[in-house]
Design an enzyme around this catalytic site. Structure first.
Site, PDB file in Angstrom:
ATOM      1  N   ASP A 204      -6.446  15.107  -1.644  1.00  0.00           N
ATOM      2  CA  ASP A 204      -5.703  13.998  -2.215  1.00  0.00           C
ATOM      3  C   ASP A 204      -4.806  14.966  -3.061  1.00  0.00           C
ATOM      4  OD1 ASP A 204      -5.192  11.234  -2.958  1.00  0.00           O
ATOM      5  OD2 ASP A 204      -5.966  11.592  -4.743  1.00  0.00           O
ATOM      6  N   GLU A 251      -2.446  16.114   1.382  1.00  0.00           N
ATOM      7  CA  GLU A 251      -1.497  15.297   1.177  1.00  0.00           C
ATOM      8  C   GLU A 251      -0.463  16.120   0.011  1.00  0.00           C
ATOM      9  OE1 GLU A 251      -0.599  11.065  -1.300  1.00  0.00           O
ATOM     10  OE2 GLU A 251      -2.257  12.510  -2.160  1.00  0.00           O
TER      11      GLU A 251
HETATM   12  O1  TEU Z   1      -1.942   9.672  -3.702  1.00  0.00           O
HETATM   13  C1  TEU Z   1      -1.108  10.332  -4.477  1.00  0.00           C
HETATM   14  C2  TEU Z   1       0.391  10.295  -4.238  1.00  0.00           C
HETATM   15  O2  TEU Z   1       0.813  11.204  -4.581  1.00  0.00           O
HETATM   16  C3  TEU Z   1       0.948   9.115  -3.556  1.00  0.00           C
HETATM   17  O3  TEU Z   1       0.415   8.036  -4.203  1.00  0.00           O
HETATM   18  C4  TEU Z   1       2.326   9.211  -4.079  1.00  0.00           C
HETATM   19  O4  TEU Z   1       2.254   8.669  -5.359  1.00  0.00           O
HETATM   20  C5  TEU Z   1       2.956   8.034  -3.093  1.00  0.00           C
HETATM   21  O5  TEU Z   1       2.702   8.335  -1.875  1.00  0.00           O
HETATM   22  C6  TEU Z   1       4.316   8.201  -3.284  1.00  0.00           C
HETATM   23  O6  TEU Z   1       4.837   9.593  -3.054  1.00  0.00           O
HETATM   24  C7  TEU Z   1      -3.455   9.506  -3.439  1.00  0.00           C
HETATM   25  C8  TEU Z   1      -3.621   8.361  -2.721  1.00  0.00           C
HETATM   26  O7  TEU Z   1      -3.196   8.269  -1.457  1.00  0.00           O
HETATM   27  C9  TEU Z   1      -3.661   6.992  -3.499  1.00  0.00           C
HETATM   28  O8  TEU Z   1      -3.840   6.010  -2.581  1.00  0.00           O
HETATM   29  C10 TEU Z   1      -4.134   7.061  -4.770  1.00  0.00           C
HETATM   30  O9  TEU Z   1      -3.750   6.072  -5.643  1.00  0.00           O
HETATM   31  C11 TEU Z   1      -3.641   8.467  -5.734  1.00  0.00           C
HETATM   32  O10 TEU Z   1      -3.714   9.526  -4.956  1.00  0.00           O
HETATM   33  C12 TEU Z   1      -4.541   8.418  -6.868  1.00  0.00           C
HETATM   34  O11 TEU Z   1      -5.691   9.208  -6.641  1.00  0.00           O
END
Ligand code: TEU
Length: 559
Positions: A204, A251
């Protein structure tokens, strides 16, 4: 490509399926999906052709960010099941040829995590440096990733009169990876789940995880990480020592060139896979314009990856469909086309809808999108329910709109649970995408359904390792409505053609590097097309697509 590569680097042509256990299948009628429920559906996933399951967080959590706010990295949310049931799931999946990976969320914890409770209790706490504390927010202050929750990533804490860092929600304090005991904990977490049979992790928020947290003003005296990428390499090396097959899927929502550093180098791998966020966003711009050029440019701009690394291709995930890499006018175009109502948008940068409703349920266009996703070089990542064309429920708050329960049948609660509807963990969708109209059971019985189409795509994808392993050539043909691309590897080559417009297109394509006596074998329809003097003539329907294996006497593959 060598034989050992195809088995060792299984992620290069896997089919990844992401799901959240709590909304998949409820086996004990409490309204919450659980591990035994998912285990019952492993045969369904095997039948679909999935080869890797990505489990969203299943750790204990107060549930303020759908489980991404964790209170214990070494436990399972008791609503979802036990360790015994977890191991049974992993073993059952493995038996059907499906590997399991899971979310590794170590950029932050919940503020209810015992580490944070202890850390915030006093400046002298032994856990103080597990998190990032400052007397003053540094000048480089910025809003959190979720505008509306907090206008700063620094939150003042009364008890010890200092600020803590949180890149995401204020209830998610960032862990301090510059502090060696935190790095030891992360290694222990990785080792722990790997020991239980996991084949890797979806990591993540990687750029936030490894960003230097001590360079700001007023940070003297804090631990420093000399090189954040070295640390990512350390995690990767540690994982490789614990498991010879495990991989990290990161990610990293950044432009391609910036992503390159996160793959590491050949002798020092970091992430084996990263999602192609840039390609996904340009794909939507292409859809909005019925014009292949934005997507083509993104594909052409992909940098070469180190050996064994791979892009994860996707059209939707569990978050908002982020459009943050588009310019303001481009984003507005996509909003206008696919999220005309402001309630469909989120954080000013994304769309909280699934793909079929964005396309007004137009099945030709939906099929085009998935045909593209499976044919582009990379490894496709599906979000549960995409295989049946599920929609969202905009009445549900924020990103939960796209996280409604899986629709198994047209029966009670869509076959997800026998609990009272008011007890379901997330409400179902209603209207034209409700379980009455969209469900796995009726599509399974209907040979013309979307689910059969997706199955066919998966089969064709798995029979064409050149998609995951090959080199890409984009063909010039002068019609900007159409993307025509070839993927070529030592096993052979495939030509894919996609018409992004709602009108028929006639096309003549010149095919480079042909073996003598080549012809085109259609992988989705029972057809063989001749090649005349190196060219092929195609008539594509509106939103039409073709998967054509370039085959010669030398190609001994079936179907
Ligand atoms: O997401 C991190 C993240 O960078 C994304 O939510 C980003 O803000 C969005 O795609 C726009 O670029 C992860 C998880 O996928 C998300 O569900 C969580 O809320 C987040 O981390 C916090 O843990």
């Amino acid at each position: 490509m060598r034989i050992s590569d195809t088995s060792d680097r299984w992620w290069k042509n896997a089919v990844i399926y992401c799901l959240d256990v709590e909304v998949y299948l409820d086996s004990n009628d409490d309204g919450v999906g659980d591990l035994p429920g998912l285990t019952r559906r492993i045969d369904y996933l095997a039948e679909l052709g999935v080869t890797c399951l990505w489990l969203m967080p299943l750790y204990p959590s107060p549930g303020h960010d759908d489980g991404y706010d964790i209170t214990d990295f070494y436990a399972i949310d008791p609503r979802l099941g036990s360790f015994g049931e977890f191991v049974e799931l992993v073993r059952t999946a493995r038996d059907r040829g499906i590997r399991v990976i899971m979310d590794l969320v170590v950029n932050h914890t919940s503020d209810q995590h015992p580490w944070f409770i202890e850390s915030r209790s006093s400046r002298e706490s032994p856990k103080r440096d597990y998190y990032v504390w400052r007397d003053n927010p540094p000048t480089k202050n910025q809003p959190s990733a979720f505008p509306g929750d907090s206008d700063s990533i620094w939150e003042y804490d009364d008890t010890t009169e200092q600020y803590y860092l949180h890149n995401f929600y204020r209830h998610q304090p960032d862990l301090n990876i510059a502090h060696p005991p935190v790095r030891d904990e992360i290694a222990r977490i990785v080792g722990f789940w790997t020991q239980l049979g996991i084949s890797g992790f979806r990591v993540d928020a990687v750029p936030f995880l490894i960003e230097p947290k001590s360079e700001e003003e007023g940070a003297e005296g804090h631990d420093q990480l000399p090189d954040p990428h070295e640390y990512l390499g350390d995690i990767s090396a540690f994982l490789a020592r614990r498991s010879s097959e495990a991989m990290l899927l990161g990610e990293v929502n950044l432009p391609h060139q910036e992503q390159l550093a996160f793959f590491g180098a050949g002798d020092r791998p970091e992430l084996q896979m990263q999602f192609d966020f840039h390609g996904m966003q340009q794909l939507y711009l292409s859809f909005a314009r019925n014009d292949a050029r934005p997507l083509t440019a993104s594909l052409a701009g992909r940098p070469d990856l180190p050996d064994g690394c791979q892009w994860g291709t996707f059209v939707r995930n569990h978050d908002e469909l982020t459009l943050d890499q588009l310019s303001d006018p481009e984003r507005d175009e996509v909003f206008e086309a696919f999220a005309p109502d402001p309630d469909m948008r989120l954080y000013g940068r994304g769309i909280r809808r699934r793909l079929p409703p964005m396309f007004g349920g137009d099945e030709r266009r939906i099929r085009l999108a998935y045909s593209l996703m499976f044919s582009l070089p990379g490894t496709p990542v599906l979000f549960y329910g995409e295989e049946i064309g599920m929609g969202e429920n905009l009445a549900v708050e924020g990103r939960y709109a796209v996280r409604t329960p899986m629709q198994w049948s047209d029966g009670k609660n869509g076959g997800f649970s026998k609990a009272r509807a008011s007890d379901l963990v997330v409400p179902l969708t209603d209207g034209e995408f409700s379980p009455k109209h969209v469900n796995a059971t009726s599509q399974r019985r209907d040979r013309d359904s979307l689910t059969h189409f997706i199955r066919d795509l998966i089969q064709a994808y798995r029979n064409s390792p050149e998609i995951g392993w090959g080199r890409l050539t984009i063909l010039e043909h002068g019609d900007h409505r159409v993307l025509a691309h070839i993927v070529r590897a030592s096993v052979g080559a495939m030509l894919a053609v996609h018409n992004l417009a709602d009108e028929p297109v006639e096309l003549t394509l010149s095919l480079p590097d042909l073996e003598p006596k080549s012809h085109l074998f259609d992988l989705l329809q029972p057809k063989i097309l001749p090649i005349n003097r190196g060219t092929v003539e195609l008539l594509l329907e509106p939103y039409g697509h073709r998967w054509l294996r370039i085959t010669s006497d030398a190609d001994t593959r079936i179907g």
